[in-house]
Design an enzyme around this catalytic site. Structure first.
Site, PDB file in Angstrom:
ATOM      1  N   GLY A   1       0.809  -1.218   0.000  1.00  0.00           N
ATOM      2  CA  GLY A   1       0.000   0.000   0.000  1.00  0.00           C
ATOM      3  C   GLY A   1       0.843   1.269   0.000  1.00  0.00           C
ATOM      4  O   GLY A   1       1.826   1.362   0.724  1.00  0.00           O
TER       5      GLY A   1
ATOM      6  N   ASN B   1      -1.535  -9.004  12.037  1.00  0.00           N
ATOM      7  CA  ASN B   1      -0.569  -7.940  11.774  1.00  0.00           C
ATOM      8  C   ASN B   1      -1.193  -6.583  12.049  1.00  0.00           C
ATOM      9  O   ASN B   1      -2.393  -6.386  11.880  1.00  0.00           O
ATOM     10  CB  ASN B   1      -0.033  -8.028  10.331  1.00  0.00           C
ATOM     11  CG  ASN B   1      -0.835  -7.170   9.364  1.00  0.00           C
ATOM     12  OD1 ASN B   1      -0.617  -5.960   9.260  1.00  0.00           O
ATOM     13  ND2 ASN B   1      -1.780  -7.796   8.675  1.00  0.00           N
TER      14      ASN B   1
ATOM     15  N   ASN C   1      -7.487   0.716  -1.190  1.00  0.00           N
ATOM     16  CA  ASN C   1      -7.610   0.029   0.095  1.00  0.00           C
ATOM     17  C   ASN C   1      -8.515   0.861   0.982  1.00  0.00           C
ATOM     18  O   ASN C   1      -8.105   1.890   1.507  1.00  0.00           O
ATOM     19  CB  ASN C   1      -6.224  -0.151   0.731  1.00  0.00           C
ATOM     20  CG  ASN C   1      -6.315  -0.816   2.092  1.00  0.00           C
ATOM     21  OD1 ASN C   1      -7.394  -1.224   2.523  1.00  0.00           O
ATOM     22  ND2 ASN C   1      -5.184  -0.914   2.780  1.00  0.00           N
TER      23      ASN C   1
ATOM     24  N   CYS D   1      -8.349  -1.027   5.738  1.00  0.00           N
ATOM     25  CA  CYS D   1      -7.284  -1.420   6.654  1.00  0.00           C
ATOM     26  C   CYS D   1      -7.716  -1.220   8.100  1.00  0.00           C
ATOM     27  O   CYS D   1      -8.079  -0.115   8.492  1.00  0.00           O
ATOM     28  CB  CYS D   1      -6.012  -0.619   6.404  1.00  0.00           C
ATOM     29  SG  CYS D   1      -4.714  -1.122   7.544  1.00  0.00           S
TER      30      CYS D   1
ATOM     31  N   LYS E   1     -10.968  -2.549  -3.033  1.00  0.00           N
ATOM     32  CA  LYS E   1     -10.747  -3.695  -2.137  1.00  0.00           C
ATOM     33  C   LYS E   1     -11.649  -3.550  -0.917  1.00  0.00           C
ATOM     34  O   LYS E   1     -11.501  -2.621  -0.127  1.00  0.00           O
ATOM     35  CB  LYS E   1      -9.271  -3.730  -1.703  1.00  0.00           C
ATOM     36  CG  LYS E   1      -8.939  -4.893  -0.787  1.00  0.00           C
ATOM     37  CD  LYS E   1      -7.450  -5.062  -0.663  1.00  0.00           C
ATOM     38  CE  LYS E   1      -7.071  -6.189   0.263  1.00  0.00           C
ATOM     39  NZ  LYS E   1      -5.631  -6.388   0.312  1.00  0.00           N
TER      40      LYS E   1
ATOM     41  N   GLY F   1      -6.246 -16.415   2.611  1.00  0.00           N
ATOM     42  CA  GLY F   1      -5.750 -17.724   3.021  1.00  0.00           C
ATOM     43  C   GLY F   1      -5.409 -18.684   1.908  1.00  0.00           C
ATOM     44  O   GLY F   1      -5.420 -19.903   2.105  1.00  0.00           O
TER      45      GLY F   1
ATOM     46  N   GLY G   1      -1.603 -13.886  -0.349  1.00  0.00           N
ATOM     47  CA  GLY G   1      -1.027 -12.991   0.649  1.00  0.00           C
ATOM     48  C   GLY G   1      -0.098 -13.701   1.600  1.00  0.00           C
ATOM     49  O   GLY G   1       1.067 -13.983   1.285  1.00  0.00           O
TER      50      GLY G   1
HETATM   51  C1  LIG Z   1       1.762  -8.081   6.711  1.00  0.00           C
HETATM   52  C2  LIG Z   1       0.549  -7.675   5.930  1.00  0.00           C
HETATM   53  C3  LIG Z   1       0.498  -6.407   5.349  1.00  0.00           C
HETATM   54  C4  LIG Z   1      -0.630  -6.024   4.600  1.00  0.00           C
HETATM   55  N1  LIG Z   1      -0.664  -4.788   4.004  1.00  0.00           N
HETATM   56  C5  LIG Z   1      -1.713  -4.443   3.213  1.00  0.00           C
HETATM   57  C6  LIG Z   1      -1.734  -3.201   2.506  1.00  0.00           C
HETATM   58  O1  LIG Z   1      -0.778  -2.418   2.534  1.00  0.00           O
HETATM   59  N2  LIG Z   1      -2.844  -2.904   1.754  1.00  0.00           N
HETATM   60  C7  LIG Z   1      -3.906  -3.765   1.663  1.00  0.00           C
HETATM   61  O2  LIG Z   1      -4.886  -3.458   0.974  1.00  0.00           O
HETATM   62  N3  LIG Z   1      -3.901  -4.962   2.303  1.00  0.00           N
HETATM   63  C8  LIG Z   1      -2.839  -5.308   3.069  1.00  0.00           C
HETATM   64  N4  LIG Z   1      -2.834  -6.533   3.698  1.00  0.00           N
HETATM   65  C9  LIG Z   1      -3.983  -7.471   3.507  1.00  0.00           C
HETATM   66  C10 LIG Z   1      -3.673  -8.496   2.408  1.00  0.00           C
HETATM   67  O3  LIG Z   1      -3.452  -7.882   1.163  1.00  0.00           O
HETATM   68  C11 LIG Z   1      -4.833  -9.523   2.279  1.00  0.00           C
HETATM   69  O4  LIG Z   1      -6.021  -8.844   1.926  1.00  0.00           O
HETATM   70  C12 LIG Z   1      -5.076 -10.299   3.567  1.00  0.00           C
HETATM   71  O5  LIG Z   1      -3.855 -10.603   4.201  1.00  0.00           O
HETATM   72  C13 LIG Z   1      -5.860 -11.596   3.332  1.00  0.00           C
HETATM   73  O6  LIG Z   1      -5.179 -12.458   2.456  1.00  0.00           O
HETATM   74  P1  LIG Z   1      -4.217 -13.663   2.971  1.00  0.00           P
HETATM   75  O7  LIG Z   1      -5.010 -14.447   3.964  1.00  0.00           O
HETATM   76  O8  LIG Z   1      -3.869 -14.422   1.723  1.00  0.00           O
HETATM   77  O9  LIG Z   1      -3.022 -13.008   3.591  1.00  0.00           O
HETATM   78  C14 LIG Z   1      -1.718  -6.929   4.450  1.00  0.00           C
HETATM   79  C15 LIG Z   1      -1.647  -8.207   5.041  1.00  0.00           C
HETATM   80  C16 LIG Z   1      -0.534  -8.588   5.757  1.00  0.00           C
HETATM   81  C17 LIG Z   1      -0.489  -9.973   6.358  1.00  0.00           C
END
Ligand SMILES: Cc1cc2nc3c(=O)[nH]c(=O)nc-3n(C[C@H](O)[C@H](O)[C@H](O)COP(=O)(O)O)c2cc1C
Length: 303
Positions: free
Chosen positions: A45, A68, A125, A128, A164, A243, A264
């Site tokens: 982001g 996180n 985004n 958050c 998103k 996930g 992610g």
């Molecule tokens: C360490 C971390 C940092 C993230 N930073 C952002 C971000 O900057 N912008 C955003 O839209 N989502 C952010 N996310 C959310 C992820 O893009 C994703 O939507 C979320 O982790 C669910 O997917 P996953 O289960 O595959 O991780 C972040 C997630 C994690 C774990």
């Protein structure tokens, strides 16, 4: 075999992309995988000004996932354009910027600059959970979301605009429709779900921010349901997130209605996961005698 999918006017060579914040600016993973093979890279982001993020500890492991509270630490728009984008452009894949502002004007300015810079896609985004201003404020309020997207839309001429969405049990279809009606070319979902963990020795929360966003396999069934709901509510493409750690997870999202997926937390567990998924997706389609990955989109059998 045709693995290509369309997100707005953007053609992805395959449906596998990286979730923002979990893949840095691409460079971090380039020694592990061939970035050219990805459908798209969605970068960390970006805000107008650099952000330090929240104080540590800001990550902790949980059953089947992680919490996180990074707080959107990033280098800011100027440095992204100067230092990161030229490197990313060397690769034959689409580059999508994920953006966050505290006001509508900030989102508009970010979107305008990135559109002018030729980004293939811009992902808003609005969800958050780890920042006090912006973040969930926009995503959970239909009226604010409407205003935000319609204002941003006016300044985005070339890039595909993706909104998103936050996980919202009561109104995911409503939020999806707001995004579609106000000019979003696609929606992506879900972002993390709010959670908390406490250290029983120190009695303190495990995160300095007290709570954070839960990601990883623990949230997948929730995400699959929301993608299914959202994809029934709108005609624009849905990108599934939550996930995904192997090819069958990715296929599950596509059967639920996703045109593409973002990986992610899976990248932290296995840095080659995205490429493994692309390879195994091909094998799966072969096994099913399907020549086109689009043939599985939304094909869950509900009788
Ligand atoms: C360490 C971390 C940092 C993230 N930073 C952002 C971000 O900057 N912008 C955003 O839209 N989502 C952010 N996310 C959310 C992820 O893009 C994703 O939507 C979320 O982790 C669910 O997917 P996953 O289960 O595959 O991780 C972040 C997630 C994690 C774990």
């Amino acid at each position: 075999m045709d693995l290509s999918v369309k997100i707005g006017h953007l053609k992805l060579k395959n449906p596998i992309t990286t979730a923002s914040g979990t893949f840095g600016y691409g460079e971090e993973y380039s020694e592990f995988i061939d970035l050219n093979k990805l459908g798209a890279i969605i970068v960390k982001g970006i805000s107008l000004e650099p952000r330090e993020g929240n104080p540590p500890p800001r990550i902790c492991e949980t059953p089947c996932g992680m919490l996180n509270a990074i707080g959107l630490q990033n280098i800011g728009l100027k440095r992204f354009l100067k230092e990161k984008l030229p490197y990313l452009r060397k690769f034959d894949t689409n580059i999508i910027a994920n953006i966050l502002g505290e006001t509508i004007q900030e989102y508009v300015k970010l979107a305008q600059c990135l559109d002018d810079a030729g980004l293939d896609g811009i992902e808003l985004n609005v969800s958050c959970p780890n920042v006090k201003k912006g973040g969930v404020l926009f995503g959970n309020d239909g009226r604010m979301l409407k205003e935000l997207i319609s204002e941003v839309r006016k300044s985005v001429k070339h890039s595909t605009l993706i909104t998103k969405l936050p996980p919202s049990i009561s109104s995911i279809q409503k939020l999806a429709r707001v995004a579609e009606e106000n000019g979003s070319d696609a929606i992506s979902l879900i972002n993390t779900i709010q959670g908390m963990a406490i250290d029983i020795e120190t009695f303190k929360p495990k995160l300095a921010n007290i709570s954070g966003g839960l990601s990883g396999p623990a949230i997948r069934p929730i995400a699959v349901k929301m993608v299914w709901e959202a994809s029934k509510a709108v005609k624009i493409p849905v990108i599934g997130i939550g996930g995904i750690t192997n090819f069958s997870d990715a296929i599950e999202f596509m059967l639920a209605g996703a045109h593409a997926v973002q990986v992610g937390t899976g990248n932290f567990l296995n840095p080659t996961v995205t490429i493994d998924i692309i390879d195994e997706l091909k094998q799966y389609l072969e096994r099913k005698h399907l020549k086109n990955v689009r043939d599985i989109i939304g094909k869950v059998h509900i009788v």
